[in-house]
Design a protein around this motif. Structure first.
Motif, mmCIF file in Angstrom:
data_model
loop_
_atom_site.group_PDB
_atom_site.id
_atom_site.type_symbol
_atom_site.label_atom_id
_atom_site.label_comp_id
_atom_site.label_asym_id
_atom_site.label_seq_id
_atom_site.Cartn_x
_atom_site.Cartn_y
_atom_site.Cartn_z
ATOM 1 N N CYS A 183 0.852 -1.177 0.000
ATOM 2 C CA CYS A 183 0.000 0.000 0.000
ATOM 3 C C CYS A 183 0.897 1.239 0.000
ATOM 4 C CB CYS A 183 -0.953 0.005 1.190
ATOM 5 S SG CYS A 183 -0.204 -0.446 2.756
ATOM 6 N N GLY A 184 0.490 2.219 -0.772
ATOM 7 C CA GLY A 184 1.319 3.411 -0.876
ATOM 8 C C GLY A 184 0.856 4.313 -1.991
ATOM 9 N N ARG A 185 1.812 5.028 -2.559
ATOM 10 C CA ARG A 185 1.454 5.967 -3.617
ATOM 11 C C ARG A 185 2.623 6.123 -4.586
ATOM 12 N NH1 ARG A 185 1.590 11.617 -0.265
ATOM 13 N NH2 ARG A 185 -0.510 10.912 0.214
ATOM 14 N N ASP A 207 -3.459 1.697 -3.645
ATOM 15 C CA ASP A 207 -2.902 3.053 -3.671
ATOM 16 C C ASP A 207 -3.698 3.962 -2.748
ATOM 17 O OD1 ASP A 207 -5.231 3.791 -5.021
ATOM 18 O OD2 ASP A 207 -4.273 3.797 -6.983
ATOM 19 N N GLU A 208 -3.357 5.243 -2.747
ATOM 20 C CA GLU A 208 -3.971 6.185 -1.808
ATOM 21 C C GLU A 208 -5.456 6.411 -2.069
ATOM 22 O OE1 GLU A 208 -2.155 10.016 -2.230
ATOM 23 O OE2 GLU A 208 -1.797 9.701 -4.354
ATOM 24 N N VAL A 228 4.239 -0.821 3.709
ATOM 25 C CA VAL A 228 3.582 0.485 3.633
ATOM 26 C C VAL A 228 4.549 1.492 3.020
ATOM 27 C CG1 VAL A 228 2.451 2.305 4.959
ATOM 28 C CG2 VAL A 228 2.202 -0.085 5.664
ATOM 29 N N PHE A 230 3.883 4.869 1.941
ATOM 30 C CA PHE A 230 3.392 6.243 1.897
ATOM 31 C C PHE A 230 4.493 7.197 2.386
ATOM 32 C CE2 PHE A 230 -0.717 3.999 2.361
ATOM 33 C CZ PHE A 230 -1.421 4.599 1.325
ATOM 34 N N HIS A 231 4.371 8.432 1.987
ATOM 35 C CA HIS A 231 5.216 9.482 2.559
ATOM 36 C C HIS A 231 4.385 10.331 3.509
ATOM 37 C CE1 HIS A 231 8.852 8.971 0.080
ATOM 38 N NE2 HIS A 231 8.028 8.603 -0.870
ATOM 39 N N ASP A 232 3.354 9.731 4.074
ATOM 40 C CA ASP A 232 2.381 10.479 4.863
ATOM 41 C C ASP A 232 1.906 9.590 6.007
ATOM 42 O OD1 ASP A 232 -0.162 11.468 5.793
ATOM 43 O OD2 ASP A 232 -0.237 12.767 4.024
ATOM 44 N N HIS A 235 -1.948 8.828 6.019
ATOM 45 C CA HIS A 235 -2.417 7.857 5.036
ATOM 46 C C HIS A 235 -2.023 6.422 5.408
ATOM 47 C CE1 HIS A 235 -3.317 11.179 2.197
ATOM 48 N NE2 HIS A 235 -4.128 10.287 1.653
ATOM 49 N N GLU A 236 -0.854 6.270 6.006
ATOM 50 C CA GLU A 236 -0.371 4.917 6.286
ATOM 51 C C GLU A 236 -0.991 4.317 7.546
ATOM 52 O OE1 GLU A 236 3.860 5.316 7.005
ATOM 53 O OE2 GLU A 236 3.509 5.417 9.165
#
Length: 313
Positions: A183-185, A207-208, A228, A230-232, A235-236
């Motif tokens: 999961c991520g973006r 995805d996001e 995971v 994400f850069h957030d 969101h994660e």
């Protein structure tokens, strides 16, 4: 009446049907073959010195000469298949020793060691189907082979899994194929998904834009990894919370050590314990820091596979 001095050899010639060391593919191939015309399951039951395959490695050999699976680095499989065909013709199981300690001098294993193989002529496919059904339901299960009775049986996987002799039977454990939830973006998720698919893992990529996770109890099992990317932290967080509440063998998250400190502080504030957050591998990966998406994908997935290959049952 004249008789030809030449006798036509109609015995099938061994050939590799397809290259695989996937446990389910091998069991499916031998079960289907046994039901259609005869097949043998060959299992590595002893290693003397070094070997290129682990104890319990298997091959499937069909009566038409086709085979799949590996018991060595590819140097002995055709000879093993020929021996399995002889067993099929005779209708009886047999034991084959190769390499060190063997009387077969024309087959030398490059590793310098020796192996013992149990060749089982499959008479009953029910145990194989039971194992495959268990794996299909993502259950850990084992196959026991009794050389005296020349029979196999689906049995409970022993604690610790693996393969070995238990009294008079050789027990080979199986566990479901590695499931990877990504999961991520952006480019990081895309690169990791592409590499995981190419590695033939069971991949689920979110995805996001995906909804917050609602996993059933069996979706994240002890053979599942959650990565995971994400850069957030916002969101994660729902993905991490879902993973931490279940039995994933690996949980990894993108971010620096400072980011991970903030991540843990937020999770502790929500009621998670330090024991739980210690399960999160962060910064993620087997090497680092990775400064581009492809390196990150390779680092993360290599770490997942490494942990899976060495993790206890």
């Amino acid at each position: 009446m004249l008789k030809s001095p030449f006798i036509l050899d109609t015995r099938p010639t061994p050939y590799c049907a397809f290259m695989t060391d996937d446990q389910e593919a091998i069991l499916n191939y031998v079960a289907d073959g046994a039901e259609k015309g005869g097949a043998a399951l060959v299992t590595l039951v002893e290693i003397r010195g070094g070997a290129s395959r682990s104890l319990g490695a298997q091959m499937a050999v069909l009566a038409d000469g086709s085979y799949c699976g590996y018991l060595s680095g590819g140097c002995a499989e055709a000879a093993v298949a020929a021996e399995a065909l002889e067993a099929l013709r005779g209708g009886s199981d047999r034991c084959l020793r190769l390499g060190q300690g063997s009387g077969i001098f024309d087959i030398v294993l490059p590793c310098g060691g020796g192996i013992t193989l149990a060749i089982h002529v499959v008479r009953d496919t029910k145990p194989l189907r039971q194992v495959l059904s268990g794996l299909g339901r993502r259950r850990r299960i084992a196959l026991g082979y009794d050389p005296d009775a020349q029979s196999i049986a689906a049995v409970k996987a022993p604690d610790g899994g693996g393969a070995g002799w238990m009294e008079k039977s050789f027990v080979r454990s199986y566990r479901p194929n590695l499931r990877l939830i990504l999961c991520g973006r952006g480019i990081e998720l895309e690169a990791a998904t592409r590499l995981a698919v190419a590695s033939e893992l069971q991949v689920f990529s979110f995805d996001e834009r995906s909804q917050r996770p609602e996993f059933d109890e069996g979706d994240i099992d002890p053979d599942t990894a959650v990565v995971v990317l994400f850069h957030d932290l916002d969101h994660e967080r729902p993905w991490l919370e879902a993973a931490l509440k279940r039995k994933a063998f690996y949980i990894g998250a993108l971010g620096s050590r400072e980011t991970h400190k903030r991540r843990c502080s937020e999770l502790w504030a929500s009621g998670f314990t330090r024991v739980q957050t210690d399960r999160i591998k962060a910064p993620i990966g087997i090497f680092g820091p990775a400064r581009d998406a492809r390196a990150l994908a390779l680092s993360a997935i290599a770490d997942v596979v490494s942990v899976y290959s060495t993790s206890a049952w």
